[in-house]
Design a protein around this motif. Structure first.
Motif, PDB file in Angstrom:
ATOM      1  N   LYS A 112       8.723 -11.532  14.321  1.00 27.93           N
ATOM      2  CA  LYS A 112       8.218 -11.023  15.598  1.00 27.93           C
ATOM      3  C   LYS A 112       9.407 -10.683  16.486  1.00 27.93           C
ATOM      4  CE  LYS A 112       6.072 -14.932  15.893  1.00 27.93           C
ATOM      5  NZ  LYS A 112       5.152 -16.016  16.328  1.00 27.93           N
ATOM      6  N   TYR A 113       9.241  -9.652  17.308  1.00 28.78           N
ATOM      7  CA  TYR A 113      10.372  -9.072  18.025  1.00 28.78           C
ATOM      8  C   TYR A 113       9.946  -8.657  19.426  1.00 28.78           C
ATOM      9  CZ  TYR A 113      10.643  -8.457  13.004  1.00 28.78           C
ATOM     10  OH  TYR A 113      10.542  -8.674  11.646  1.00 28.78           O
ATOM     11  N   ILE A 114      10.846  -8.810  20.394  1.00 28.99           N
ATOM     12  CA  ILE A 114      10.585  -8.419  21.779  1.00 28.99           C
ATOM     13  C   ILE A 114      11.751  -7.572  22.266  1.00 28.99           C
ATOM     14  CG2 ILE A 114      10.384  -9.242  24.162  1.00 28.99           C
ATOM     15  CD1 ILE A 114       9.002 -11.733  23.095  1.00 28.99           C
ATOM     16  N   LEU A 115      11.425  -6.515  22.991  1.00 31.40           N
ATOM     17  CA  LEU A 115      12.446  -5.687  23.631  1.00 31.40           C
ATOM     18  C   LEU A 115      12.058  -5.498  25.086  1.00 31.40           C
ATOM     19  CD1 LEU A 115      15.035  -4.000  23.330  1.00 31.40           C
ATOM     20  CD2 LEU A 115      13.577  -2.033  22.766  1.00 31.40           C
ATOM     21  N   GLY A 116      12.957  -5.912  25.968  1.00 29.93           N
ATOM     22  CA  GLY A 116      12.754  -5.736  27.395  1.00 29.93           C
ATOM     23  C   GLY A 116      14.031  -5.217  28.019  1.00 29.93           C
ATOM     24  N   GLY A 117      14.079  -3.914  28.276  1.00 28.74           N
ATOM     25  CA  GLY A 117      15.316  -3.324  28.778  1.00 28.74           C
ATOM     26  C   GLY A 117      16.411  -3.411  27.731  1.00 28.74           C
ATOM     27  N   ASP A 118      17.516  -4.066  28.085  1.00 28.63           N
ATOM     28  CA  ASP A 118      18.632  -4.222  27.152  1.00 28.63           C
ATOM     29  C   ASP A 118      18.545  -5.512  26.349  1.00 28.63           C
ATOM     30  OD1 ASP A 118      19.806  -1.830  27.992  1.00 28.63           O
ATOM     31  OD2 ASP A 118      20.868  -2.812  29.643  1.00 28.63           O
ATOM     32  N   GLU A 119      17.509  -6.304  26.579  1.00 26.05           N
ATOM     33  CA  GLU A 119      17.400  -7.602  25.909  1.00 26.05           C
ATOM     34  C   GLU A 119      16.479  -7.512  24.702  1.00 26.05           C
ATOM     35  OE1 GLU A 119      16.465 -12.323  26.830  1.00 26.05           O
ATOM     36  OE2 GLU A 119      16.361 -10.825  28.436  1.00 26.05           O
ATOM     37  N   LEU A 120      17.031  -7.824  23.528  1.00 28.27           N
ATOM     38  CA  LEU A 120      16.289  -7.824  22.276  1.00 28.27           C
ATOM     39  C   LEU A 120      16.211  -9.252  21.752  1.00 28.27           C
ATOM     40  CD1 LEU A 120      14.996  -6.424  19.771  1.00 28.27           C
ATOM     41  CD2 LEU A 120      17.334  -6.122  18.882  1.00 28.27           C
TER      42      LEU A 120
END
Length: 262
Positions: free
Chosen positions: A130-138
């Motif tokens: 599972k993966y999350i991307l928020g702006g520059d934060e991965l």
């Protein structure tokens, strides 16, 4: 900000099983009516099917065994015919199979980016992730992968914050339509996409609204009531045909369940 899970996440395993059962229904009948719910985990698969076609326990077990890659699961199966009153809704013409509100949203660059990241990681590590991307934060949580190996590929990402892990249905349970954000991004409204035939608005109208939003690059909002013969000014059978073409292009309901709409 967006989250994506891969096809081996327990919820996606449940979606894929449901999708494969719907695929099987379409081999038995041209326009089957079917709804499938799956709850799987810790060696047990609970499958409830309401359908206009019949299924044997052996057929369902073969699907569950193949997708989970496990040959010692306990299968609890319930198969019931579709409710007679609901079945009458489709007599003579394809009408909207349920009530619902639907929203299609153009995908953002961030959503497309995470979709590609998730697929790239899954090609290397085809296990629960599972993966999350928020702006520059991965943030990457990938089972059965060494954290230091992933760090070389994604040096700025937060990877497996609690350390290496195994994942899968022996660690967690999975249920159909529980990862709607991963399937639909910002298009999430009421119903889930998986385990249902094309007469169901949760499948066809959701797909139609999503495709229209990508084409027009603006939000699309629709609603319908059970029995409606038109949606968005189109005969409902046209909505169904658009969704059917999309499902066929991705390779069927099981393949559709792997990643959802993006």
């Amino acid at each position: 900000m967006i989250e994506k899970v891969n096809p081996q996440h327990p919820d996606k395993v449940a979606d894929r099983i449901a999708g494969a059962i719907v695929d099987l229904a379409y081999t038995k009948q041209n326009n089957p009516k079917i709804a499938v719910e799956v709850l799987i985990g810790h060696g047990v698969a609970n499958v409830i099917i309401e359908s206009s076609v019949a299924f044997s326990k052996e057929e369902v077990y073969t699907i569950v065994e193949r997708i989970t890659n496990c040959d010692n699961l306990q299968l609890n199966l319930v198969v019931n015919p579709q409710d007679a009153h609901l079945a009458k809704n489709q007599d003579g013409i394809i009408r909207c199979g349920d009530n619902g509100i639907f929203k299609g949203m153009p995908l953002t660059d961030e959503e497309w980016e995470l979709s590609q990241i998730a697929r790239g990681i899954y090609e290397r590590y085809p296990s629960d992730g599972k993966y999350i991307l928020g702006g520059d934060e991965l943030v990457i949580c990938q089972s059965n992968a060494k954290t230091e190996e992933l760090k070389k590929l994604y040096p700025t990402a937060t990877i497996n914050p609690l350390g290496d892990w195994t994942g899968g249905t022996d660690v967690d349970s999975g249920a159909t339509n529980r990862k709607l954000g991963s399937d639909m991004a910002q298009s999430v409204t009421g119903g889930g996409l998986h385990g249902k035939d094309l007469s169901k608005a949760d499948v066809s109208v959701n797909i139609y609204a999503f495709l229209k939003a990508q084409k027009e690059q603006k939000p699309v909002e629709l609603f319908c009531a059970i029995g409606d013969e038109t949606v968005d000014g189109k005969p409902y059978f046209e909505i169904v045909e658009i969704a059917k073409d999309y499902i066929n292009k991705v390779g069927g309901f099981e393949k559709f369940a792997e990643w959802g709409l993006f």
